[in-house]
Design a protein around this motif. Structure first.
Motif, short mmCIF file in Angstrom:
data_model
loop_
_atom_site.label_atom_id
_atom_site.label_comp_id
_atom_site.label_asym_id
_atom_site.label_seq_id
_atom_site.Cartn_x
_atom_site.Cartn_y
_atom_site.Cartn_z
N ASP A 3 0.85 -1.19 0.00
CA ASP A 3 0.00 0.00 0.00
C ASP A 3 0.89 1.24 0.00
OD1 ASP A 3 -1.94 -1.86 0.27
OD2 ASP A 3 -2.54 -1.29 2.30
N PHE A 4 0.41 2.29 -0.61
CA PHE A 4 1.20 3.53 -0.57
C PHE A 4 0.34 4.77 -0.62
CE2 PHE A 4 0.87 4.75 -5.03
CZ PHE A 4 0.71 3.55 -5.71
N HIS A 7 1.67 11.60 -3.12
CA HIS A 7 1.20 12.98 -3.13
C HIS A 7 2.36 13.89 -3.49
CE1 HIS A 7 -0.98 16.55 -1.06
NE2 HIS A 7 -1.34 16.43 -2.31
N THR B 10 -3.21 15.47 -7.11
CA THR B 10 -4.12 14.53 -6.45
C THR B 10 -3.39 13.66 -5.43
OG1 THR B 10 -5.41 14.46 -8.48
CG2 THR B 10 -5.83 12.71 -6.86
N LYS B 11 -3.95 13.57 -4.24
CA LYS B 11 -3.38 12.72 -3.20
C LYS B 11 -3.96 11.33 -3.39
CE LYS B 11 -2.38 13.18 1.75
NZ LYS B 11 -2.42 14.19 2.82
N VAL B 12 -3.09 10.36 -3.63
CA VAL B 12 -3.55 9.01 -3.95
C VAL B 12 -3.36 8.09 -2.74
CG1 VAL B 12 -3.27 7.01 -5.47
CG2 VAL B 12 -2.97 9.33 -6.38
N TYR B 13 -4.45 7.57 -2.23
CA TYR B 13 -4.41 6.55 -1.17
C TYR B 13 -4.56 5.21 -1.87
CZ TYR B 13 -5.59 10.52 1.90
OH TYR B 13 -5.59 11.72 2.56
N PHE B 14 -3.48 4.49 -1.99
CA PHE B 14 -3.47 3.28 -2.81
C PHE B 14 -3.30 2.03 -1.96
CE2 PHE B 14 -2.16 0.14 -5.84
CZ PHE B 14 -2.60 0.57 -7.08
N GLY B 15 -4.22 1.07 -2.13
CA GLY B 15 -4.02 -0.22 -1.46
C GLY B 15 -5.31 -0.83 -0.91
N LYS B 16 -5.12 -1.94 -0.27
CA LYS B 16 -6.23 -2.73 0.26
C LYS B 16 -7.00 -1.97 1.34
CE LYS B 16 -3.67 -6.89 -0.83
NZ LYS B 16 -2.69 -7.86 -0.38
N LYS B 18 -8.53 0.59 1.57
CA LYS B 18 -8.39 2.05 1.72
C LYS B 18 -9.74 2.78 1.72
CE LYS B 18 -3.88 2.66 1.89
NZ LYS B 18 -3.40 2.44 3.23
N GLU B 240 -1.80 -8.32 -7.83
CA GLU B 240 -0.69 -7.55 -8.42
C GLU B 240 -1.07 -7.00 -9.79
OE1 GLU B 240 1.79 -6.56 -6.75
OE2 GLU B 240 1.39 -7.81 -5.02
N ALA B 243 -3.52 -4.23 -9.35
CA ALA B 243 -2.82 -3.06 -8.81
C ALA B 243 -2.01 -2.36 -9.91
CB ALA B 243 -1.92 -3.47 -7.64
N THR B 244 -1.33 -3.15 -10.72
CA THR B 244 -0.56 -2.57 -11.82
C THR B 244 -1.49 -1.80 -12.75
OG1 THR B 244 1.08 -4.33 -11.75
CG2 THR B 244 0.87 -3.13 -13.83
N TRP B 247 -2.74 1.53 -11.04
CA TRP B 247 -1.71 2.58 -10.95
C TRP B 247 -1.34 3.07 -12.35
CZ3 TRP B 247 -0.53 6.53 -8.63
CH2 TRP B 247 0.74 7.04 -8.43
N ALA B 248 -1.31 2.16 -13.31
CA ALA B 248 -1.03 2.56 -14.69
C ALA B 248 -2.13 3.46 -15.23
CB ALA B 248 -0.89 1.33 -15.58
N LEU B 251 -1.29 6.90 -13.88
CA LEU B 251 -0.05 7.49 -14.45
C LEU B 251 -0.19 7.77 -15.94
CD1 LEU B 251 2.82 5.49 -12.68
CD2 LEU B 251 1.82 7.69 -12.04
#
Lengths: 389, 389
Positions: A3-4, A7, B10-16, B18, B240, B243-244, B247-248, B251
């Motif tokens: 998790d990350f 910002h 943008t502040k990204v809260y990434f993960g399980k 969340k 995974e 998640a890839t 996030w892709a 980005l």
């Protein structure tokens, strides 16, 4: 992928002549009284100082000047700057320089909003809860401070160099004109290349996997700066190479290269002990000595990771992962040499006897370990320093 | 490298898990009354709706609900949402969904701060100067709207789909939990993969060069999502790969892949005509049909660029750039087929006779051209559509 939180809110104005827009940009945010920090007189000689001041004056911005930021910025300077910032009620801090000036500005910005001593934040005794906004005009591609959340200060009384991370350490804006780095000399250019690579590699060489997208982005940055570094050794005024280096500087340390991975910056902690003790050592040069030594100490814990680095960044392939990994470390070291970086501490005139002192500094007197694949305690760290002579 | 402005705040809260923090996050910003937008009832069936509402209630947030956002969100919905947002004095808009919901929320946020009709912003007759903050909980990796500056609306009365970019279209925060996309079906997953690739390739295939760092980052995203897409066709619950892909998605469209390059999004303009006219066409599926057709039309202008794409992304090497380039386009098309995407408009039940109408929509009735290597006028665009049957 771990998790990350990502910002990186800094607004980046990238390109030619961009610094001449500073007055307009500052005015756009509504600031009327600002503090401008810079280093040596070189920005006056180059004409940058006048261009910046003219633009600010044109937009009727009142500028309180704080020149004289030293490399490895000193807490004493920042304490003085905080006092001046408070007295003059400045609304933002503008850093004109490289990582040292930006870090001085960031810590001034935190200090201006608190009555606690700024060194307490560096030692992480306290955590910032507010800061003045900071903007920068970047003149050196290296530290990545223009987009990072970190700020490093040196306390000469205590011979200590300490950094802290905070969301309040993010620049509001960064003006990145690669042309401003044409005059950066060979040595400092090479130090910058190493620093950018180190910021990327520190995050690349951590235990968690897989993070293939983040890996590939990190490898892209590494390959790009290696290529740019080689061009710049031949032609320091190559715009594309300077631009690649500048943008890589920002991306390497704005957290993009660490998304989904652990973040330890272990070698940086060794280097901070080194240049904290020996102030004349440039951060990048210290990293060039320490990175291969650290890599040789830990690569056996994860040879496949170091082998991926060797294959994808250095294009080497040997019969097994261990051999490939070692060859990758060799290539990295050879590249640092190609960039005319020192590869031993002896080249700084430092002898083996200081290894113990450095390891003590690094472990706060054997009170902590530094984690990076293995728990590096006092003895491990001492041996890394010893292997650098 | 062209000059650029990069600003992805943008502040990204990434993960399980969340999304369960939503109440705390909204409260952290100080909002007390928010509007929550979402699409179909699926978030109720999955339990997401309850989890989000519970977290918001726990933190005493008042929630005005606006469910029912359709794919290709309609200006009529947004007009109604703006009315409700103003009446209830909501302080922020929370989008729970994919690109359509986020775009509806973004345009509601702009509309809530103006008395002008929101469609005037979509047609770029007006430019936003303010907006409510928008946050999102992402449930579909595709449009990249969670970090992008764009918002696209469809006007059913006019059969038009139009997007506009603005700094006011950036989400303040995005909660990205890849687990929320486990239930996205094969078809929508494939559409998402194509959309992410398209956002990256639109910026990759523009005239300015060199931008090697940006190129390599773009290629990293392309290679990563191709690999992730293949995994997800076999196992839709591979964390995974999800998640890839997520996030892709962010980005690919937050401007990182366009730094230093021209930004035209030409194929998107063709696709907006297509799915604007035929509302049942999923954006990603439309792009899968159009991208290879567009590439074959223009690649001869810059075969070395398309050859680089072929070599680095698809690992093909032929005797010359032209042949390599064509082989790369073939590989891309074959990958879309592997992802079970349509490759012709016939598969949508659309016949050749609509080419003229689509080209007219795309050129606003022959009043403009779309630039992308060549100036694509009505005839060129008509021929691209024709070649898709």
């Amino acid at each position: 992928m771990l998790d990350f939180l990502y910002h990186a809110p800094t607004k980046v104005y990238f390109g030619k002549e961009k610094h001449k827009e500073i007055g307009n940009i500052v005015k756009g945010y509504g600031y009327r009284t600002i503090m401008m920090q810079y280093g040596k007189e070189s920005i006056k000689k180059s004409g940058l100082y006048d261009e910046v001041m003219n633009s600010l004056r044109e937009h009727e911005i009142t500028v309180i000047e704080m020149g004289g930021v030293e490399p490895n910025p000193k807490v004493s300077f920042v304490r003085e700057a905080i006092k001046v910032a408070k007295e003059n009620k400045v609304e933002m801090i503008l850093a004109v320089g490289g990582g040292s000036v930006i870090d001085a500005s960031k810590t001034t910005a935190v200090g201006a909003k608190t009555d606690y001593d700024i060194w307490d934040f560096s030692t992480r005794k306290r955590t910032p809860s507010d800061a003045l906004p900071v903007g920068c005009i970047l003149t050196l591609s290296a530290a990545g401070s223009e987009m990072s959340s970190s700020a490093v200060l040196t306390n000469t009384e205590l011979n200590m160099k300490r950094g802290f991370n905070s969301e309040f350490n993010r620049c509001q804006f960064a003006i990145c004109n690669p042309e401003l780095t044409y005059t950066v000399n060979r040595y400092q250019t090479a130090c910058g290349i190493v620093d950018i690579m180190a910021h990327t590699m520190e995050r690349y060489f951590t235990v968690c996997e897989p993070t293939d997208l983040t890996d590939q982005i990190a490898e892209s940055i590494l390959k790009s700066v290696v290529a740019a570094g080689r061009v710049l050794m031949e032609n320091p005024c190559d715009y594309e190479a300077r631009a690649t280096m500048m943008w890589a500087s920002s991306l390497s340390h704005n957290d993009l290269t660490g998304c989904g991975r652990e973040n330890t910056l272990a070698v940086h902690q060794l280097e901070h002990a080194l240049s904290g003790e020996f102030d004349f050592i440039a951060h990048g040069a210290g990293l060039a000595v320490l990175f291969p030594a650290w890599a040789r100490t830990v690569f056996h814990v994860n040879p496949s990771r170091f082998a991926q680095f060797a294959r994808r960044v250095w294009d080497v392939e040997q019969e097994d992962d261990e051999t490939t990994a070692l060859m990758g470390i060799e290539r990295m070291e050879a590249f640092f040499k190609e960039m005319e970086m020192p590869l031993t501490l002896r080249e700084f005139g430092i002898d083996e006897s200081s290894a113990e002192r450095l390891a003590e500094l690094c472990t706060f007197g054997k009170q902590r370990t530094v984690k990076s694949y293995i728990e590096m305690d006092f003895d491990v760290i001492k041996n890394i320093f010893k292997s650098c002579y």
